[in-house]
Write an enzyme that holds these catalytic residues in place. Structure first.
Site, PDB file in Angstrom:
ATOM      1  N   GLY A  33       0.767  -1.237  -0.117  1.00  0.00           N
ATOM      2  CA  GLY A  33      -0.055   0.140  -0.160  1.00  0.00           C
ATOM      3  C   GLY A  33       0.878   1.393  -0.081  1.00  0.00           C
ATOM      4  CB  CYS A 242     -25.847  -9.959 -18.057  1.00  0.00           C
ATOM      5  SG  CYS A 242     -25.023  -9.763 -19.572  1.00  0.00           S
ATOM      6  CB  CYS A 245     -24.338 -14.168 -20.330  1.00  0.00           C
ATOM      7  SG  CYS A 245     -23.731 -13.115 -18.868  1.00  0.00           S
ATOM      8  CB  CYS A 267     -21.264  -8.966 -18.320  1.00  0.00           C
ATOM      9  SG  CYS A 267     -22.091 -10.258 -17.557  1.00  0.00           S
ATOM     10  CB  CYS A 273     -20.265 -11.040 -21.141  1.00  0.00           C
ATOM     11  SG  CYS A 273     -22.125 -10.846 -21.665  1.00  0.00           S
TER      12      CYS A 273
END
Lengths: 286, 237, 260
Positions: A33, A242, A245, A267, A273
């Site tokens: 970080g 979606c 899909c 998606c 997808c």
């Protein structure tokens, strides 16, 4: 114009530069970080177009790697295509659109839906590495704040959100606490993707070319999105499936389908997808 | 019996730097005592230094020589040589002061001003304000004025607020500088009553009264300040 | 007044130099909890430099400053690490700037400004933070309805009161004030001084206040230090310094008060 084709060093950057980048990356991994300054180089694209991510990938990429590049989750946007072609030209690597086949995944703005493994490296393109920048303009001051773990100001931002909007309004680039010590910007991925970083088996590397900073989240590191006790972090939810899909619980894009403003939700992760839709087609009896 | 206040050999000279360093000797060898339950008045011509004596005892003025020993519950304290914290402590627990003019903090309501000395000694604000209300009532300050800052009051009203503030904490020593100066007869009598009550309770007082009737009504003893007048003014050096 | 008997801060021979010039020199005093100490002087007197040296914003060129922390430990301030000094600022000290813009985040809401010191010390409950901020707005007489407004929309007096609230919300033991009332309208000044007096008494704060205005010193301080050209000219009980000034310069200052 004819002539000898230019022969590039693997990955475009010279070896000394790659060593410099790898040293920075090692430091970054050693201090999860923490923003490590590095000597950001010129690459054949302007700042703001992913030069940080490109330099990190260039430092790591080798002939055995398989590269996937996505932009907003899609492999086929202009930028993703350009960067992929660039690395094909300068590193001769194999490329893929399938998440599970890639060894290096360079991304702008999304983490793939497909879970990552220990053999994979995510490289993030970062415009603004400093999560405190918009509240504290001075670099001298933000460095001190990180050094002294003085992060009250970040909570002020969240407080302001709640006071103004009734909830924490930040939906992307949502600040996280890494390894319980450093406050980090996860780059402009949607907050929906933040939980994917927490104790991920993969290595996550972040490159900010214009700002000249590199940082990292090593595998299996704690990554905690900030919040208040009474307003804890809540990732966005998508209830609708979606349209292509049928997946639920994935990050969606809204696509406008005609001039009347009709839209559909699909998606954002095109690879996910495609494969989900293909799997469904296979199951449908002929 | 230790006196409440023992002033011994006190000298006071003002040096006026802005007037070429001219020295203004005021008092020399000032010596007197104040006992508990007695009212000692300072007499003498105007300008002789009576107010200055009260201010030296209160710590408002410095002292050039001598001692001013106050018999506090915590032990005797020489105010002449005491530091600021000690003087502030003595003002809080032993000495009250009713000056000639109300120098009040602006915008603070009269009731709060009067309650303040009690609050400073740890009394709850509610109790303090109740007692303050009682005193203000006795001194004939109309209730409608209690919530107002005294800056807009008449001179007499301001003085009565001043008196209430000085008397409320019932401190062992009370310094009074012309307490009835701007009061009418009726209110002057209320003040005399208050003084007598506190004297009877054992409070010691040192005061300046130009009103001879009031003075005669309360004084046990008089100190003629002219006896301690310093020499004529002279230039420094 | 807080009657804690142990001294809070002891300055001995404090001085700060700007190159060859000295800003202030050889300043010594003691400060107890609950006391208000005024440092008065005109421009160039060194009073602001002294405040800077005491509050560790300026390096000490000479002298020592001993300070007793909340846990009782006594430290030499100039030898504290940056991290410990920052800790002092978070939990024990406050600083009220002359210009409220220097002590506030002008584009963060009033509630956010007051809440920040709380959040910096680990408060993580939004509701509680907001409630505490509301309480403080009331105490400094800012309408609670303005809690979500940024101080960039406030008047000068209101900004200054917000700055005070932001400083006092963590219950500091010592607050430094640099001319907190200058630049404000007279009636606004009076109101602000009232507030400071009241809070000092209620919270038992120790305060070091720099001012060029003797009236301010008289109104809120117990003791006063008079400075001129970097040095202490006179010091003592405030009412004595103002009513029976001994030094020539002090007499000059006192006689110069407009309106007497």
């Amino acid at each position: 114009m004819t002539g000898e084709p230019i022969s590039y060093n693997t990955g475009y950057l010279d070896e000394q530069t790659k060593r410099m980048l790898r040293r920075a990356l090692l430091k970054a991994v050693a201090i999860p970080g923490f923003q490590v300054p590095f000597a950001s180089r010129e690459v054949p694209m302007p700042r703001g177009w992913g030069t940080g991510g490109v330099q990190v990938t260039a430092a790591l990429i080798g002939e055995d790697d398989v590269l996937k590049v996505i932009d907003q989750g899609a492999d086929d946007t202009t930028n993703a295509v350009s960067i992929r072609k660039f690395f094909v030209a300068v590193a001769g690597v194999a490329t893929t659109t399938r998440t599970d086949e890639a060894s290096i995944i360079q991304t702008r703005h999304r983490v793939p839906e497909t879970p990552l493994s220990e053999d994979q490296i995510m490289v993030y393109q970062v415009p603004g590495p400093e999560p405190l920048r918009f509240l504290e303009r001075r670099e001298t001051e933000t460095r001190r704040m990180h050094a002294l773990e003085d992060y009250g100001l970040m909570y002020v931002k969240l407080y302001e959100d709640i006071a103004t909007h009734g909830h924490i309004a930040t939906t992307y680039d949502y600040p996280v606490m890494v390894n319980g010590r450093y406050l980090m910007s996860p780059s402009p991925i949607p907050s929906f993707d933040n939980p994917k970083l927490h104790r991920s088996p993969a290595l996550h590397l972040f490159g900010a070319g214009r700002e000249k900073r590199i940082y990292a989240v090593p595998p299996y590191t704690d990554v905690e999105s900030l919040g208040f006790e009474d307003y804890p972090f809540e990732p966005q939810r998508f209830e609708d499936p979606c349209a292509i899909c049928g997946s639920v619980g994935v990050y969606m894009d809204e696509i406008i389908t005609d001039d009347a403003g009709s839209s559909m939700l699909v998606c954002s992760d095109t690879d996910h997808c495609e494969r989900t839709a293909a799997a469904k087609t296979e199951q449908v009896p002929a | 019996m230790t006196p409440l206040l023992a002033v011994n050999g006190v000298d006071k000279t003002f040096t006026m730097h802005l007037q070429g360093g001219q020295q203004l000797p005021v008092l020399r060898g000032l010596t007197f005592e104040v006992g508990r339950g007695e009212c000692v008045v300072l007499t003498g011509a105007s300008g002789v230094g009576k107010s200055s004596i009260l201010k030296m005892v209160y710590g408002n003025y410095g002292v050039d020589a001598g001692t001013i020993v106050l018999d506090r519950a915590a032990g005797p304290l020489d105010l002449a040589g005491a530091g600021p914290r000690q003087i502030l402590a003595a003002r809080r627990d032993t000495m009250g002061y009713v000056s000639q003019f109300l120098r009040a903090v602006p915008r603070v309501p009269a009731l709060q001003i009067v309650a303040e000395p009690l609050v400073a000694r740890g009394v709850s604000r509610a109790d303090a304000e109740e007692r303050a209300a009682g005193l203000l009532g006795r001194l004939n300050i109309p209730e409608r004025l209690w919530a107002l800052p005294p800056a807009t009051f008449s001179g007499g009203e301001q003085q009565r607020v001043n008196i209430a503030r000085g008397f409320i904490a019932e401190l062992p020593l009370l310094l009074l500088d012309e307490p009835t100066a701007s009061l009418d007869v009726r209110n002057g009598e209320v003040v005399v009553e208050l003084i007598r009550e506190q004297l009877a309770a054992g409070v010691g007082m040192l005061g300046i009264f130009h009103d001879l009737d009031v003075r005669d009504a309360v004084a046990n003893r008089a100190i003629d300040v002219e006896a301690f007048e310093a020499g004529p003014a002279r230039m420094a050096g | 007044m807080n009657t804690d008997d142990r001294v809070l801060m002891q300055a001995r021979g404090v001085g700060h130099n700007y190159g060859d010039r000295f800003g202030c020199c050889d300043v010594s005093f003691e400060l107890w909890p609950g006391e208000v100490l005024a440092v008065v002087g005109e421009s160039g007197s060194g009073k602001t430099t002294l405040l800077g040296a005491l509050s560790q914003r300026l390096a000490l060129s000479e002298g020592t400053i001993r300070y007793r922390l909340a846990d009782g430990e006594e430290v030499e301030l100039s030898q504290l690490s940056e991290s410990r000094v920052r800790n002092l600022w978070r939990s024990e000290w406050g600083f009220v700037h002359q210009n409220p813009e220097d002590g506030l985040r002008m584009h963060v809401s009033a509630g956010g400004n007051i809440g920040e010191p709380l959040m910096a010390t680990g408060w993580r409950h939004y509701g509680t933070i907001r409630a505490t901020a509301s309480e403080w707005l009331e105490r400094v007489e800012i309408p609670v309805s303005r809690i979500d407004d940024a101080p960039v929309t406030f008047s000068g007096g209101m900004r200054q009161r917000l700055q005070i609230a932001r400083n006092l919300v963590v219950s500091p033991r010592l607050v430094f004030m640099d001319e907190p009332t200058s630049g404000l309208d007279v009636s606004v000044q009076a109101r602000l001084l009232d507030l400071i007096r009241y809070l000092v008494a209620e919270l038992g704060l120790a305060v070091v206040i720099v001012t060029h205005d003797l009236g301010v010193a008289r109104l809120i301080s117990h003791r006063t230090i008079v400075m001129k050209e970097g040095r202490v000219i006179e010091s003592g009980l405030t009412d004595r310094v103002l009513d029976d000034p001994q030094a020539e310069y002090t007499q000059l200052l006192v006689s110069s008060i407009l309106g007497g």
